[in-house]
Design a protein around this motif. Structure first.
Motif, short mmCIF file in Angstrom:
data_model
loop_
_atom_site.label_atom_id
_atom_site.label_comp_id
_atom_site.label_asym_id
_atom_site.label_seq_id
_atom_site.Cartn_x
_atom_site.Cartn_y
_atom_site.Cartn_z
N UNK A 1 -6.00 -0.72 -19.86
CA UNK A 1 -7.21 0.00 -19.85
C UNK A 1 -8.46 -1.15 -20.34
N UNK A 2 -8.12 -2.11 -20.99
CA UNK A 2 -9.16 -2.87 -21.43
C UNK A 2 -9.66 -3.74 -20.16
N UNK A 3 -8.85 -4.14 -19.30
CA UNK A 3 -9.39 -4.88 -17.96
C UNK A 3 -9.74 -3.94 -17.00
N UNK A 4 -9.29 -2.68 -17.18
CA UNK A 4 -9.68 -1.89 -15.93
C UNK A 4 -11.17 -1.60 -15.54
N UNK A 5 -12.33 -2.04 -16.40
CA UNK A 5 -13.59 -2.00 -16.02
C UNK A 5 -13.77 -3.29 -15.01
N UNK A 6 -13.32 -4.50 -15.44
CA UNK A 6 -13.46 -5.60 -14.46
C UNK A 6 -12.50 -5.58 -13.16
N UNK A 7 -11.59 -4.82 -13.16
CA UNK A 7 -10.72 -4.77 -11.79
C UNK A 7 -11.49 -3.96 -11.19
N UNK A 8 -11.88 -2.52 -11.76
CA UNK A 8 -12.83 -1.52 -10.93
C UNK A 8 -13.89 -2.12 -10.40
N UNK A 9 -14.77 -2.97 -11.14
CA UNK A 9 -15.87 -3.78 -10.59
C UNK A 9 -15.57 -4.34 -9.24
N UNK A 10 -14.44 -5.27 -9.22
CA UNK A 10 -13.87 -6.09 -8.02
C UNK A 10 -13.53 -5.13 -7.04
N UNK A 11 -12.66 -3.81 -7.31
CA UNK A 11 -12.12 -3.08 -6.31
C UNK A 11 -13.62 -2.43 -5.49
N UNK A 12 -14.29 -2.03 -6.29
CA UNK A 12 -15.57 -1.29 -5.84
C UNK A 12 -16.55 -2.28 -5.00
N UNK A 13 -16.62 -3.42 -5.63
CA UNK A 13 -17.32 -4.43 -4.48
C UNK A 13 -16.52 -4.54 -3.30
N UNK A 14 -15.47 -4.73 -3.51
CA UNK A 14 -14.53 -4.90 -2.12
C UNK A 14 -14.95 -3.87 -1.20
N UNK A 15 -14.51 -2.54 -1.92
CA UNK A 15 -14.48 -1.35 -1.23
C UNK A 15 -16.23 -0.90 -0.39
N UNK A 16 -17.27 -1.44 -0.96
CA UNK A 16 -18.49 -1.39 -0.51
C UNK A 16 -18.81 -2.42 0.40
N UNK A 17 -18.12 -3.82 0.33
CA UNK A 17 -18.39 -4.70 1.55
C UNK A 17 -17.66 -4.13 2.65
N UNK A 18 -16.59 -3.59 2.60
CA UNK A 18 -15.70 -3.18 3.54
C UNK A 18 -16.64 -2.17 4.29
N UNK A 19 -17.57 -1.37 3.73
CA UNK A 19 -18.20 -0.23 4.35
C UNK A 19 -17.76 1.02 4.09
N UNK A 20 -16.79 1.13 3.14
CA UNK A 20 -16.10 2.39 3.07
C UNK A 20 -17.26 3.28 2.00
N UNK A 21 -17.60 2.43 1.03
CA UNK A 21 -19.03 3.15 0.49
C UNK A 21 -20.26 2.51 0.71
N UNK A 22 -20.62 2.89 1.88
CA UNK A 22 -21.98 2.14 2.37
C UNK A 22 -23.29 3.03 1.99
#
Length: 144
Positions: A117-138
Motif C-alpha cells: 500500500x505504501x509503495x503502490x503510488x510509486x508503482x502506479x505512477x510507473x505503470x500509468x507512465x508505461x500504459x500512456x507511452x504504449x498508447x493505451x491512455x492516449x
C-alpha cells in the motif's frame, strides 16, 4: 488538496477491499478453506489497489517520489485505523483476532499488504507512465 484527493482514493480502496473481503468470507472460505481463501484474497486485494491507484494517480497531481510515499503512508495510517475501529469497536473482535492478521507466523499477510500500500503510488505512477507511452491512455483515451 492532494491530501483530500488521497483520502477520496483511499475510500475507493476501502469499498473495493470490503467487497473483496465479502467475496472471501462467503465464497472463497467455504470452497477453499480459510488459509487458501486469505491468500487468494490478498492477491486480489493487491491487484485492486494497484488498479485503483493506477487509475487515480494522475488525478492526485503528485509527481515526486517523496510525495508518492507520503500518500502511501497516509493510506497505511488510514487503513490501520479503519481496521482497528471496524474490527474492535464495530465487529467486536478481540485484540488477538485483530493482531493475528498482522502476525506472519500465524499466516497473516497484512504486513505485506501494508508495505504494498505504501509503495503502490510509486508503482502506479510507473505503470500509468508505461500504459500512456504504449498508447493505451492516449490524448483521447481515459483521463482521470
Amino acid at each position: 488538496m492532494v491530501f483530500v484527493k488521497a483520502v477520496i482514493v483511499w475510500l475507493v480502496f476501502i469499498i473495493a477491499e470490503s467487497i473483496n473481503g465479502t467475496v472471501r468470507m462467503f465464497w472463497l472460505v467455504p470452497l477453499l478453506g480459510d488459509i487458501r481463501a486469505h491468500q487468494i484474497s490478498f492477491i486480489m486485494g493487491s491487484l485492486l489497489i494497484l488498479a485503483i491507484a493506477t487509475i487515480f494517480i494522475k488525478w492526485l497531481h503528485a509527481s515526486k517520489t517523496s510525495q508518492l510515499i507520503k500518500i502511501g503512508l497516509l493510506w497505511l495510517l488510514l487503513t490501520v485505523v479503519f481496521e482497528i475501529v471496524l474490527g474492535r469497536f464495530i465487529l467486536g473482535y478481540s485484540w488477538q483476532r485483530i493482531v493475528a492478521d498482522y502476525n506472519l507466523l500465524q499466516g497473516g499477510l497484512m504486513p505485506f499488504g501494508l508495505v504494498f500500500l505504501v509503495i503502490s503510488p510509486v508503482i502506479a505512477t510507473t505503470v500509468r507512465s508505461f500504459i500512456e507511452r504504449a498508447g493505451v491512455w492516449g490524448s483521447k483515451g481515459i483521463r482521470v
